[in-house]
Every structure is written in C-alpha cells, then in structure tokens.
Motif scaffolding. Structure first.
Motif, PDB file in Angstrom:
ATOM      1  N   ILE A  93       0.333  -1.012   0.041  1.00  0.00           N
ATOM      2  CA  ILE A  93       0.251  -0.112   0.245  1.00  0.00           C
ATOM      3  C   ILE A  93       0.990   1.164  -0.211  1.00  0.00           C
ATOM      4  O   ILE A  93      -0.020   2.428  -0.475  1.00  0.00           O
ATOM      5  N   ARG A  94       1.878   1.408   0.680  1.00  0.00           N
ATOM      6  CA  ARG A  94       3.077   2.338   0.602  1.00  0.00           C
ATOM      7  C   ARG A  94       3.423   2.752  -0.906  1.00  0.00           C
ATOM      8  O   ARG A  94       3.239   3.438  -1.450  1.00  0.00           O
ATOM      9  N   ILE A  95       3.618   1.493  -1.249  1.00  0.00           N
ATOM     10  CA  ILE A  95       4.136   2.020  -2.520  1.00  0.00           C
ATOM     11  C   ILE A  95       2.944   2.246  -3.720  1.00  0.00           C
ATOM     12  O   ILE A  95       3.442   2.937  -3.961  1.00  0.00           O
ATOM     13  N   ALA A  96       2.352   1.729  -2.924  1.00  0.00           N
ATOM     14  CA  ALA A  96       0.639   2.270  -4.004  1.00  0.00           C
ATOM     15  C   ALA A  96       0.750   3.775  -3.716  1.00  0.00           C
ATOM     16  O   ALA A  96       0.216   4.349  -4.783  1.00  0.00           O
ATOM     17  N   GLN A  97       0.949   4.240  -2.280  1.00  0.00           N
ATOM     18  CA  GLN A  97       0.345   5.987  -2.166  1.00  0.00           C
ATOM     19  C   GLN A  97       1.457   6.598  -2.689  1.00  0.00           C
ATOM     20  O   GLN A  97       1.983   7.869  -2.346  1.00  0.00           O
ATOM     21  N   GLY A  98       2.676   5.763  -3.332  1.00  0.00           N
ATOM     22  CA  GLY A  98       3.668   6.517  -3.931  1.00  0.00           C
ATOM     23  C   GLY A  98       5.155   6.393  -2.984  1.00  0.00           C
ATOM     24  O   GLY A  98       6.482   6.682  -3.495  1.00  0.00           O
ATOM     25  N   SER A  99       5.196   5.682  -2.092  1.00  0.00           N
ATOM     26  CA  SER A  99       7.006   5.460  -1.608  1.00  0.00           C
ATOM     27  C   SER A  99       7.460   4.976  -2.810  1.00  0.00           C
ATOM     28  O   SER A  99       7.044   3.749  -3.596  1.00  0.00           O
ATOM     29  N   ARG A 100       8.762   5.306  -2.608  1.00  0.00           N
ATOM     30  CA  ARG A 100       9.694   4.768  -3.826  1.00  0.00           C
ATOM     31  C   ARG A 100      11.160   3.990  -2.548  1.00  0.00           C
ATOM     32  O   ARG A 100      12.081   3.519  -3.495  1.00  0.00           O
ATOM     33  N   GLU A 101      11.044   3.890  -1.086  1.00  0.00           N
ATOM     34  CA  GLU A 101      11.672   3.296  -0.550  1.00  0.00           C
ATOM     35  C   GLU A 101      12.273   1.879  -0.996  1.00  0.00           C
ATOM     36  O   GLU A 101      11.038   0.975  -1.163  1.00  0.00           O
ATOM     37  N   ARG A 102      13.644   1.538  -1.167  1.00  0.00           N
ATOM     38  CA  ARG A 102      14.073   0.862  -1.115  1.00  0.00           C
ATOM     39  C   ARG A 102      13.820  -0.624   0.284  1.00  0.00           C
ATOM     40  O   ARG A 102      13.112  -1.718  -0.671  1.00  0.00           O
ATOM     41  N   ARG A 103      13.471  -0.483   1.372  1.00  0.00           N
ATOM     42  CA  ARG A 103      12.787  -0.743   1.743  1.00  0.00           C
ATOM     43  C   ARG A 103      11.991  -1.821   1.758  1.00  0.00           C
ATOM     44  O   ARG A 103      11.247  -2.754   2.243  1.00  0.00           O
ATOM     45  N   ASP A 104      10.933  -0.786   1.468  1.00  0.00           N
ATOM     46  CA  ASP A 104       9.446  -1.173   1.075  1.00  0.00           C
ATOM     47  C   ASP A 104       9.259  -2.676  -0.389  1.00  0.00           C
ATOM     48  O   ASP A 104       8.517  -3.296   0.149  1.00  0.00           O
ATOM     49  N   PHE A 105      10.457  -1.906  -1.388  1.00  0.00           N
ATOM     50  CA  PHE A 105       9.932  -2.953  -2.123  1.00  0.00           C
ATOM     51  C   PHE A 105      10.725  -4.423  -1.784  1.00  0.00           C
ATOM     52  O   PHE A 105      10.596  -5.349  -2.693  1.00  0.00           O
ATOM     53  N   LEU A 106      11.930  -4.379  -1.242  1.00  0.00           N
ATOM     54  CA  LEU A 106      12.554  -5.182  -0.899  1.00  0.00           C
ATOM     55  C   LEU A 106      11.714  -6.274  -0.176  1.00  0.00           C
ATOM     56  O   LEU A 106      11.445  -7.644  -0.163  1.00  0.00           O
ATOM     57  N   GLN A 107      10.699  -5.867   0.870  1.00  0.00           N
ATOM     58  CA  GLN A 107       9.883  -6.395   1.125  1.00  0.00           C
ATOM     59  C   GLN A 107       9.108  -7.579   1.173  1.00  0.00           C
ATOM     60  O   GLN A 107       8.577  -8.685   1.525  1.00  0.00           O
ATOM     61  N   ILE A 108       8.534  -7.010  -0.027  1.00  0.00           N
ATOM     62  CA  ILE A 108       7.517  -7.221  -1.517  1.00  0.00           C
ATOM     63  C   ILE A 108       7.881  -7.594  -3.141  1.00  0.00           C
ATOM     64  O   ILE A 108       7.461  -8.174  -3.464  1.00  0.00           O
ATOM     65  N   MET A 109       9.245  -7.225  -3.363  1.00  0.00           N
ATOM     66  CA  MET A 109       8.928  -7.770  -4.147  1.00  0.00           C
ATOM     67  C   MET A 109       9.357  -9.496  -4.867  1.00  0.00           C
ATOM     68  O   MET A 109       9.391  -9.772  -5.836  1.00  0.00           O
ATOM     69  N   ASN A 110       9.922 -10.337  -3.746  1.00  0.00           N
ATOM     70  CA  ASN A 110       9.916 -11.679  -4.024  1.00  0.00           C
ATOM     71  C   ASN A 110       8.506 -12.468  -3.534  1.00  0.00           C
ATOM     72  O   ASN A 110       8.302 -13.869  -3.341  1.00  0.00           O
ATOM     73  N   ARG A 111       7.328 -10.955  -2.797  1.00  0.00           N
ATOM     74  CA  ARG A 111       6.517 -11.950  -2.434  1.00  0.00           C
ATOM     75  C   ARG A 111       5.600 -11.314  -3.084  1.00  0.00           C
ATOM     76  O   ARG A 111       4.527 -10.171  -3.087  1.00  0.00           O
TER      77      ARG A 111
END
Ligand SMILES: Nc1ncnc2c1ncn2[C@@H]1O[C@H](COP(=O)(O)OP(=O)(O)OP(=O)(O)O)[C@@H](O)[C@H]1O
Length: 600
Positions: free
Chosen positions: A369-387
C-alpha cells in the motif's frame, strides 16, 4: 492414594488439609513432606493457604514445582547453581545462531524459534526417540542437526534447560542408588496436585522417589488435562491404579462452584469423551440460573451483545471483575478488544494477544500500500518484490530509492526480459491499488497479484497449514472493511496499537476489569459470568484437531471453559466468520439438547 476430583471440588483444600492432618494428627515431621505443583504461582498459593491453615507459623514442608524440586536434587548432586540454568534470551540467541548457520528460511523469527524450541522440549519431555520424530517445522534431517547443535551449545556453556532438569534427575536416580535412597528417606510423604498434567519423565522420577513405600497422594481431574501438546500424558492418571499396586481411589464428586445447570451441561459434554474415568458429579448449588446459547450473524454482533450485557450489569451495580470472555486461541479476541476500547470497557488479558497489525503478513500488505501511495523506498520494495516469487535479485536494488524504469532497464541489460516484464506488471498493479479502498486493495493483492499463492507455497515449505495464513489475511481484510481510504485505516491501526501498549503497561493495576483469556490460561479460575465466544467448528474444536485424541483434548478444553462459570454461562456461536459461513460447533449439541434454542 488417587483423588479423582471434578471441577470446583476444592482440590487445593484437600492437599493443604491432608498436609496439616499428617503433621497435627500423625506427628509426621514437616520436613519429610513434599508437595509438588505444576506452576510457581500454584506452589506459592498452596504454601500460603497451608501457612494460613497452620495459623501463620512457618513450616518445613517443601512446596515446589517439579522443576524446582528436581533442580534442588541436582544442586546437591552436581553443585549446580542458578547460573547453570539457561535463560530464555540465551535459548533464543543460541537458536538464532543455529538457524542462521543453516540458512533456514522463515518469515517471523520469534515465531519460528519458539516453534523449534517447543519441539525440542516436546521430544525431551515425551521421551520420543529423535530418530522417529517428525518435525512440523522443518525437514527431519535439519531438525536433528538443530537439536544436536542446541545441545552442544548447552554442553559447551555448562548449561541445562528445564527439560534437562527432569532427564538428569531421572538418570541420577537410576545410576546412584545411594543418592536415591537418601532422597527417599528425606521425603517419605509425597503429594502432587494437577496430576493429570504429568508427563512420562516426571512420573518416572516420582515413581523412583516414592520407592517401595509408594506413599503417593495424587490429586487431579483427568477431564481437565489440556497440556498434551507439551507432553502431558493424562493416560498416566488413567493407569495409575494398575501401575501403583495398592492404590486407593477416592472421588470428590461435589462441585461447589457452579449452578446445577452448568454442571449438568458440562457433564453432558465431557461424557462424549471415551478415554476417561466415568464419574458422577453433583452440584452443591441449585439450578437457579441457566446456560444461554445464542447464534449471531457475525463476531461484531456477538461482541456487541457481550458489551451490552456488561454495561447493563455495571449500571445495576455489578463489577467488571465478575465477567470473563474465554476463547480458544489468542488471535480471536482482537475485534472484541477493538470494540471494548470503543465503549471504554476496561479489560485485562491473561495472555499476550498478538497485534494483528504487527504480523509479517500485515507488514507485507502495508508495504504494497505504501508503494501504491507513492513510496519509492528500497526497504518497501525489498519487502514485497518476491512475494509472490518474481525471481528478482536484491542486487538489482542498490540505491535508497527505486525508479521502476531504471529497475526494468537493469534486467533488460542483464538479458532477463522475463524479470523486466514482472517489474512492468508490478508497476501496473501498484497503479491499480492506488485507486482502491483498503478492503478492495487487500483483495487485489491476494487474488490479482498472487499473494495467496505465495502464502500457500510458504505454508508448504514451513509445513504449516495455508489456512492459518489465509486467516490472518481474512482478518486484516475484515478490519479494513468500511474505511474509504488508506489514511483512515492507518490512523485506526496506529490508535489501536498505541492503546494496546498502554493496556499492557497498565493492566497489572487494572483488577477492576473484564478478564479476557484463552481456555488454557483460564484453568483454575472462576467467574460469576462466563462467555465462550465463537463456539464454531474450526475454532472449538480447533481446525488442527483431527485425530480422536485431539478432539478429546479440545472437548476437555471446552469443559474447562464451561466449568469456570459460577452463575451464568453463555455459549455464543456465529453464522459468519470473516465473511465465510461458519458451522456451529458439535460441542453445543453435545452439551445438552435442553439448551435454549438459538435466539438471534
Ligand atoms: N467444601 C466446600 N464447601 C463450600 N465451598 C467450597 C468447598 N470447597 C471449595 N469450595 C469453593 O468452591 C470453589 C471451587 O474451589 P477450588 O477452586 O478449590 O476448586 P478446584 O477443585 O481447584 O477446581 P478446578 O479444578 O475446577 O479449578 C471455590 O469458590 C471454593 O471456595
């Protein structure tokens, strides 16, 4: 002597009175009496009650838990000190090292470590050979390695754990007859409370200690044995008369706690168990109040009814303390807690209720959801990129922030166009999420993006049921229902989390409050009004219970819950749980056909 005692029959009194009787009527030296209980709290309570009975005079009777008594024996034999007992945080850090060494994968570290330690304890307590143990957390070979490395750590640091205390005492008594004889001489009178919870190794030690004299006085209720998952063996109690020749059995058949209707329905229920002592128990109190059975549309309505009852009663001058809400698992009361907070009803929890919003699954959903809201932080991507699995390498993200086009280009350069395509799809998906409300977003993450499939694969790897993970997702989705936008939902979560923390910090002082407790933690307690919630198939009995013996344990748990009520017992079921149809538990019908018909 075996004292078979029903619920509310005054077991503690029997032990303290007998101890007094031995001293005052038979002139037994108090130092020769050993009283064993299962928990430290029970040992303290027993000792205090005994001292009151003796007019406050101190006494040389030994009151202790199995562990405390066995450690005392080991201390004398091997000069162990308290520092030789491994502390909980040491066990955890030792396990953390081991799982790191073996690169074991997990989502929630503390949950995984607790599960592995629990299994190690079970193997040691039940005497199962490691070669024949089937781990429910990892492969057999891996588990054997984890098990032996844990023990190497203990050995290297001169440490023992709680299970070792039992094992070492047993080995000591087997090998050193002189030491055994000395302890037999010291304690010719042994009394044990809650005998139904004894495990094999504890029983072996007790049997050795009792020796030829077999002067054992054990009190218990086989119908209240609910610790099989920790190695308790109620069958030891069932076989006691055969194993200890000359045993006399006495039945304490009066329930002084509950109104007659409650006792009758509880007995109807437990009568469906096959592995038990048949016993007729009578209620000392008349049948003035009844057992209420009700079915609600959903948990929200079920909770509202409880809240209304409590508010009405408090207005009539009753105390919050008279009420208890009991449930099977510690994840059940979350919605109830949220609703109680809304109505300012003070409550205390006997168990640590996990915060749903701190579950790793919730963290994944929040990251999407944070990414959908515009977050581009690496840790958000690391969290979900393989899920779900997209086969994206961590190396592809070496900046603190992420740009979709750069990321896609990275894989095109690396000649992995199929990964680049997945990044394009991910970008498209988060754009979709941006326009959704939280409920729809979770649904899209699960079904559209494929998070449910990821959970199924993970469950398979961890040897857990995918249902358990879907339940967390269902609950999250339920909690998001009704929120128009992400900010509103996040604000609610923040508020709830803060309130929960405040509650844990203040609840010691909060005795004027409603008790919320799992069935396990409610053992030994009693309340004027008891509500058993979500009495539905899958919850009570729990969905993991499949074998007959598991169902019998579930029934015993339900029996423990029912018999906590003094005056009013409410058995509540729901028609729908997390938007799915829910069947009413078989225990309702078993408890009594004469229960009032569903009223809602
Ligand atoms: N002989 C008695 N006469 C009247 N009341 C009694 C008697 N013995 C116990 N009680 C009361 O009955 C209730 C239950 O007693 P207690 O908690 O000791 O039972 P218990 O056998 O430990 O029950 P459980 O195993 O269900 O926890 C208490 O409120 C206690 O004060």
């Amino acid at each position: 002597m075996l004292v078979l005692a029903g619920p509310g029959s005054g077991k503690t009194l029997v032990i303290t009175e007998r101890t007094r009787h031995l001293i005052t009527e038979y002139g037994i030296n108090p130092a020769n009496i050993l009283v064993i209980t299962f928990t430290r709290a029970a040992a303290t309570e027993m000792k205090e009650r005994f001292l009151r009975l003796m007019g406050g005079k101190s006494s040389a009777v030994t009151f202790g838990t199995f562990h405390a008594v066995f450690f005392m024996i080991l201390k004398h034999a091997y000069h162990y000190q308290a520092e030789n007992i491994i502390r909980e945080e040491q066990r955890v850090s030792c396990m953390r090292e081991i799982i790191k060494r073996h690169r074991l994968e997990y989502e929630d570290e503390s949950e995984f470590i607790a599960a592995l330690l629990g299994e190690i304890g079970l193997v040691k307590n039940s005497g199962i050979s490691l070669d024949h143990y089937y781990s429910t957390n990892c492969g057999e070979e891996v588990f054997r390695r984890v098990y032996s490395e844990y023990h190497e750590y203990l050995y290297a640091h001169h440490l023992i754990d709680f299970e070792d205390m039992l094992l070492y005492t047993w080995e000591l008594f087997k090998e050193r007859k002189d030491i055994l004889a000395a302890w037999q001489k010291k304690y010719p009178y042994i009394l044990i409370d809650e005998f139904q919870d004894i495990n094999q190794i504890q029983f072996e030690v007790v049997r050795l200690l009792a020796g030829e004299q077999r002067n054992l006085f054990v009190v218990g209720d086989d119908d209240q044995s609910i610790y099989r998952f920790r190695g308790a063996k109620p069958e030891i109690m069932l076989r006691f008369e055969r194993e200890i020749p000359g045993t006399k059995t006495v039945l304490l058949d009066t329930n002084y706690r509950s109104q007659a209707n409650i006792v009758e329905d509880a007995l109807n229920l437990i009568g469906h168990n096959k592995e038990r002592f048949q016993k007729r128990i009578r209620a000392a109190l008349p049948a003035e109040t009844g057992v209420e059975y009700a079915v609600f549309e959903d948990q929200r309505k079920e909770n509202l009814r409880i809240i209304r009852d409590i508010c009405d009663a408090v207005e009539r001058g009753k105390s919050y303390r008279d009420f208890a809400v009991l449930f099977r698992t510690n994840t059940q009361p979350r919605l109830l807690m949220e609703q109680m907070m809304e109505y300012n009803i003070p409550f205390r929890t006997r168990d640590r209720i996990p915060n749903l919003y701190e579950h790793w699954i919730a963290k994944d959903i929040f990251a999407y959801i944070r990414i959908a809201q515009g977050s581009r932080e690496r840790r958000d991507f690391l969290q979900i990129m393989n899920r779900p699995k997209r086969y994206i390498s961590r190396d592809s993200l070496d900046e603190d922030t992420v740009a979709f086009d750069v990321w896609e280009w990275y894989f095109r350069e690396a000649e992995q166009p199929w990964v680049a395509e997945r990044i394009v799809t991910l970008e498209h998906d988060v754009m979709q999420l941006r326009r959704m409300n939280p409920f729809a977003a979770i649904n899209y993450i699960r079904k559209g993006i494929g998070y449910d499939e990821f959970c199924a694969e993970y469950a398979d790897y961890r040897r857990i049921r995918a249902d358990e993970l879907y339940d967390v997702l269902d609950e999250l989705q339920e909690s998001a229902r009704g929120y128009e936008d992400y900010d509103g939902w996040f604000a609610h979560i923040e508020n709830y989390t803060r309130e929960l923390e405040r509650l844990y910090q203040s609840q010691e002082k909060q005795s004027e409050s409603v008790a919320l407790s799992t069935l396990h933690s409610a053992k030994g307690l009693e309340y004027e009004n008891v509500y058993l919630i979500d009495v539905n198939e899958g919850v009570m009995p729990y969905k993991k219970a499949v074998l007959d013996q598991d169902i019998e344990e579930e029934r015993r748990m339900f029996y423990v819950g029912m018999t906590r009520a003094k005056k009013y017992l409410h058995l509540f079921s729901v028609k729908q749980m997390n938007q799915k149809d829910a069947d009413i538990s078989r225990f309702i019908a078993e408890a009594g056909e004469r229960l009032s018909p569903p009223c809602r």
